[in-house]
Design a protein around this motif. Structure first.
Motif, PDB file in Angstrom:
ATOM      1  N   ASP A 233     104.472  52.368  26.189  1.00 43.59           N
ATOM      2  CA  ASP A 233     103.241  51.686  25.783  1.00 43.59           C
ATOM      3  C   ASP A 233     102.820  52.032  24.359  1.00 43.59           C
ATOM      4  OD1 ASP A 233     103.263  50.540  28.232  1.00 43.59           O
ATOM      5  OD2 ASP A 233     101.697  51.799  29.111  1.00 43.59           O
ATOM      6  N   ILE A 234     102.898  53.323  23.993  1.00 48.43           N
ATOM      7  CA  ILE A 234     102.430  53.671  22.641  1.00 48.43           C
ATOM      8  C   ILE A 234     103.368  53.101  21.577  1.00 48.43           C
ATOM      9  CG2 ILE A 234     101.068  55.693  23.298  1.00 48.43           C
ATOM     10  CD1 ILE A 234     103.329  57.492  22.426  1.00 48.43           C
ATOM     11  N   ASN A 235     104.672  53.076  21.878  1.00 48.23           N
ATOM     12  CA  ASN A 235     105.604  52.511  20.896  1.00 48.23           C
ATOM     13  C   ASN A 235     105.484  50.992  20.822  1.00 48.23           C
ATOM     14  OD1 ASN A 235     107.446  54.644  19.559  1.00 48.23           O
ATOM     15  ND2 ASN A 235     107.291  55.316  21.685  1.00 48.23           N
ATOM     16  N   ASP A 236     105.252  50.366  21.975  1.00 51.15           N
ATOM     17  CA  ASP A 236     105.000  48.917  21.979  1.00 51.15           C
ATOM     18  C   ASP A 236     103.782  48.588  21.111  1.00 51.15           C
ATOM     19  OD1 ASP A 236     107.069  48.040  23.514  1.00 51.15           O
ATOM     20  OD2 ASP A 236     105.926  47.866  25.387  1.00 51.15           O
TER      21      ASP A 236
ATOM     22  N   ALA B 198     104.702  61.704  17.017  1.00 48.99           N
ATOM     23  CA  ALA B 198     104.320  63.044  17.488  1.00 48.99           C
ATOM     24  C   ALA B 198     104.079  63.032  18.996  1.00 48.99           C
ATOM     25  CB  ALA B 198     103.070  63.515  16.753  1.00 48.99           C
ATOM     26  N   LEU B 199     103.346  62.012  19.471  1.00 44.76           N
ATOM     27  CA  LEU B 199     103.080  61.909  20.912  1.00 44.76           C
ATOM     28  C   LEU B 199     104.369  61.652  21.689  1.00 44.76           C
ATOM     29  CD1 LEU B 199      99.787  59.815  20.985  1.00 44.76           C
ATOM     30  CD2 LEU B 199     100.099  62.098  21.934  1.00 44.76           C
ATOM     31  N   THR B 200     105.233  60.837  21.092  1.00 44.74           N
ATOM     32  CA  THR B 200     106.512  60.540  21.751  1.00 44.74           C
ATOM     33  C   THR B 200     107.329  61.818  21.920  1.00 44.74           C
ATOM     34  OG1 THR B 200     106.525  58.319  20.804  1.00 44.74           O
ATOM     35  CG2 THR B 200     108.623  59.162  21.582  1.00 44.74           C
ATOM     36  N   ALA B 201     107.367  62.626  20.857  1.00 43.09           N
ATOM     37  CA  ALA B 201     108.130  63.882  20.928  1.00 43.09           C
ATOM     38  C   ALA B 201     107.544  64.807  21.988  1.00 43.09           C
ATOM     39  CB  ALA B 201     108.125  64.562  19.564  1.00 43.09           C
ATOM     40  N   GLU B 202     106.213  64.809  22.085  1.00 39.98           N
ATOM     41  CA  GLU B 202     105.552  65.648  23.087  1.00 39.98           C
ATOM     42  C   GLU B 202     105.936  65.195  24.507  1.00 39.98           C
ATOM     43  OE1 GLU B 202     100.997  66.589  23.657  1.00 39.98           O
ATOM     44  OE2 GLU B 202     101.495  66.470  21.530  1.00 39.98           O
TER      45      GLU B 202
ATOM     46  N   ALA C 141     114.467  64.846  19.373  1.00 38.99           N
ATOM     47  CA  ALA C 141     113.800  63.635  19.852  1.00 38.99           C
ATOM     48  C   ALA C 141     114.806  62.502  20.017  1.00 38.99           C
ATOM     49  CB  ALA C 141     112.707  63.221  18.879  1.00 38.99           C
ATOM     50  N   GLY C 142     115.580  62.224  18.977  1.00 41.21           N
ATOM     51  CA  GLY C 142     116.686  61.288  19.105  1.00 41.21           C
ATOM     52  C   GLY C 142     116.308  59.825  19.068  1.00 41.21           C
ATOM     53  N   GLY C 143     115.032  59.484  19.108  1.00 37.79           N
ATOM     54  CA  GLY C 143     114.672  58.069  19.159  1.00 37.79           C
ATOM     55  C   GLY C 143     114.565  57.440  17.788  1.00 37.79           C
ATOM     56  N   ASP C 144     114.476  58.281  16.784  1.00 37.02           N
ATOM     57  CA  ASP C 144     114.318  57.789  15.428  1.00 37.02           C
ATOM     58  C   ASP C 144     115.700  57.631  14.806  1.00 37.02           C
ATOM     59  OD1 ASP C 144     113.555  57.206  12.928  1.00 37.02           O
ATOM     60  OD2 ASP C 144     112.705  59.168  12.461  1.00 37.02           O
ATOM     61  N   ASP C 145     115.949  56.499  14.224  1.00 34.40           N
ATOM     62  CA  ASP C 145     117.287  56.274  13.673  1.00 34.40           C
ATOM     63  C   ASP C 145     117.338  56.581  12.182  1.00 34.40           C
ATOM     64  OD1 ASP C 145     115.790  54.258  12.713  1.00 34.40           O
ATOM     65  OD2 ASP C 145     117.247  52.675  13.064  1.00 34.40           O
TER      66      ASP C 145
ATOM     67  N   ALA D 150     100.741  59.240  14.522  1.00 33.40           N
ATOM     68  CA  ALA D 150     100.475  59.733  15.880  1.00 33.40           C
ATOM     69  C   ALA D 150     101.589  59.396  16.866  1.00 33.40           C
ATOM     70  CB  ALA D 150      99.149  59.160  16.381  1.00 33.40           C
ATOM     71  N   VAL D 151     102.157  58.191  16.766  1.00 35.21           N
ATOM     72  CA  VAL D 151     103.094  57.743  17.808  1.00 35.21           C
ATOM     73  C   VAL D 151     104.354  58.614  17.884  1.00 35.21           C
ATOM     74  CG1 VAL D 151     104.582  55.818  18.519  1.00 35.21           C
ATOM     75  CG2 VAL D 151     102.183  55.412  17.975  1.00 35.21           C
TER      76      VAL D 151
END
Ligand SMILES: [Zn+2]
Length: 411
Positions: free
Chosen positions: A82-85, A134-138, A266-270, A131-132
């Motif tokens: 949701d936060i990434n969307d 950082a929250l995603t990594a958490e 985290a791995g989601g960031d390219d 914020a997104v």
């Protein structure tokens, strides 16, 4: 036959350095509130105790706890989606706003009110950009913690079973030793047990359980991140949905699990990917139609064995009609054997199908010839070659997904 006592069993062995149990009993009585220290048992568990221990190991009910762990992962996964969307949507809206703003200022000159609103929109996107991730990594870290807890639970269950087995072994060894007349008949295993607790010769169930748990925890600690999480179905589901939310526009396919933990945890960031590696990633081609029922999939259901997706009612009905509810995958060219238990509700596929349908509707409104996508890879940075390529890939993906107008009746 009576068992020989711990003292007798240790005859001829070095005495332990701690005072014997008889001398500690002779000490003056301490304050009544203080419990005595735990003392390991002097005898192996008798038949009744071992039976009760076995029953205990069979009746550990952790279902509620397991449900809560599962629920935690679901909530964390949906939160990251949701936060990434939201971040992607906000960036898209800002881009559209800027286009309108540019068109307006060409016509009527710059409007201070519009300019102010533009700045507010930009600030909102900037805040999300901080914020997104950082929250995603958490959340990602929390998902891994929950998986650790589940492994601990599973290892704990095994440790209790091993405790039952080893308590049986202690008993068998003690009986054997008794029958053969003392230390001379001790087996290697018995020796090992006695060496670890020279005072009593046996460990007792509590000590055994503690040892087993420590052994399992030490083993888990030696595993790499990939070994711990890249094989966990819940982590895979989390990772796929997270990736899909971040890359819903550029359509970049999720890299192989061996690369998830190599660059950053985290791995989601390219952003760390270099151009060369970017080029070798194959384009993702998906079909929104069920290969069995030929309708657009409303409940995509994917096999974890071969990754093929079907509409849930169709594949469930198909498998139920097969002998033993097992069959060869009905996807053309796939020879894997599948059953219903191999399937999961594919949230990521559902999102892709919905995006493809929304895109088709949009194109229907604007005319088939127009460019399908107007969102750029990054609205706040100068447009790079990489972003341009990602945009092209996104367009190509959407083009691949474009519905054939002649098949409208099937929807
Ligand atoms: Zn298949």
């Amino acid at each position: 036959m009576p068992l020989i006592s711990g003292t007798q069993r240790n005859r001829g062995r070095p005495r332990p350095s701690s005072p014997s149990s008889s001398s500690s009993h002779a000490q003056p009585k301490r304050r009544a509130t203080r419990l005595p220290d735990y003392e390991p048992p002097s005898y192996p568990l008798d038949n009744v105790s071992r039976r009760e221990l076995a029953e205990l190991s069979n009746n550990v009910d952790t279902r509620k706890y397991e449900e809560q762990l599962k629920q935690s992962i679901t909530l964390l996964t949906n939160n990251v989606r949701d936060i990434n969307d939201r971040y992607v949507k906000k960036r898209h809206e800002l881009e559209k706003f800027r286009k309108r703003q540019r068109a307006q200022s060409e016509d009527d000159g710059e409007n201070p009110e519009t300019r102010q609103r533009g700045r507010a929109e930009e600030e909102a996107v900037m805040r999300l950009r901080e914020a997104v991730p950082a929250l995603t990594a958490e959340c990602e870290s929390a998902v891994r913690n929950v998986i650790d807890l589940r492994v601990e639970l599973e290892d704990g269950r095994k440790a209790i079973q091993d405790t039952v087995r080893k308590a049986e072994l202690e008993r068998a060894n003690a009986v054997e030793e008794d029958q053969e007349g003392g230390d001379n008949g001790a087996t290697d295993e018995d020796d090992d047990l006695i060496m670890r607790n020279t005072q009593h010769g046996i460990l007792g169930p509590l000590r055994i359980l503690k040892n087993e748990r420590e052994k399992a925890a030490a083993d888990y600690a030696t595993r790499s991140l990939e070994e711990r999480y890249a094989v966990d179905n819940d982590y895979i589901g989390f990772k796929r949905l997270w990736w899909d939310a971040v890359h819903s526009v550029d359509g970049k396919p999720l890299p192989d699990a061996s690369r998830w933990f190599t660059r950053n945890s985290a791995g989601g960031d390219d952003s760390g990917d270099d151009e060369e590696e970017d080029l070798v990633i194959a384009e993702e081609h998906i079909s929104i139609y069920c290969p069995l029922s030929m309708v657009v999939m409303e409940e995509p259901y994917t096999s974890s064995v071969c990754k093929h997706t079907f509409n849930k009612p169709a594949i469930v009905q198909f498998l139920r009609s097969q002998p033993g509810h097992v069959a060869q995958c009905p996807q053309t060219g796939c020879s894997k054997e599948i059953s219903v238990k191999d399937f999961y509700d594919d949230q990521v596929m559902l999102r892709k199908i919905k995006r493809a349908q929304a895109e088709k509707e949009r194109q229907g409104e604007e005319g088939e010839d127009e460019d399908g996508v107007d969102i750029e890879d990054s609205t706040l940075q100068p447009r790079s070659i990489k972003a341009e390529r990602a945009r092209e890939r996104g367009n190509q993906l959407l083009a691949n997904l474009k519905l054939d107008p002649e098949e409208d009746d099937a929807i």
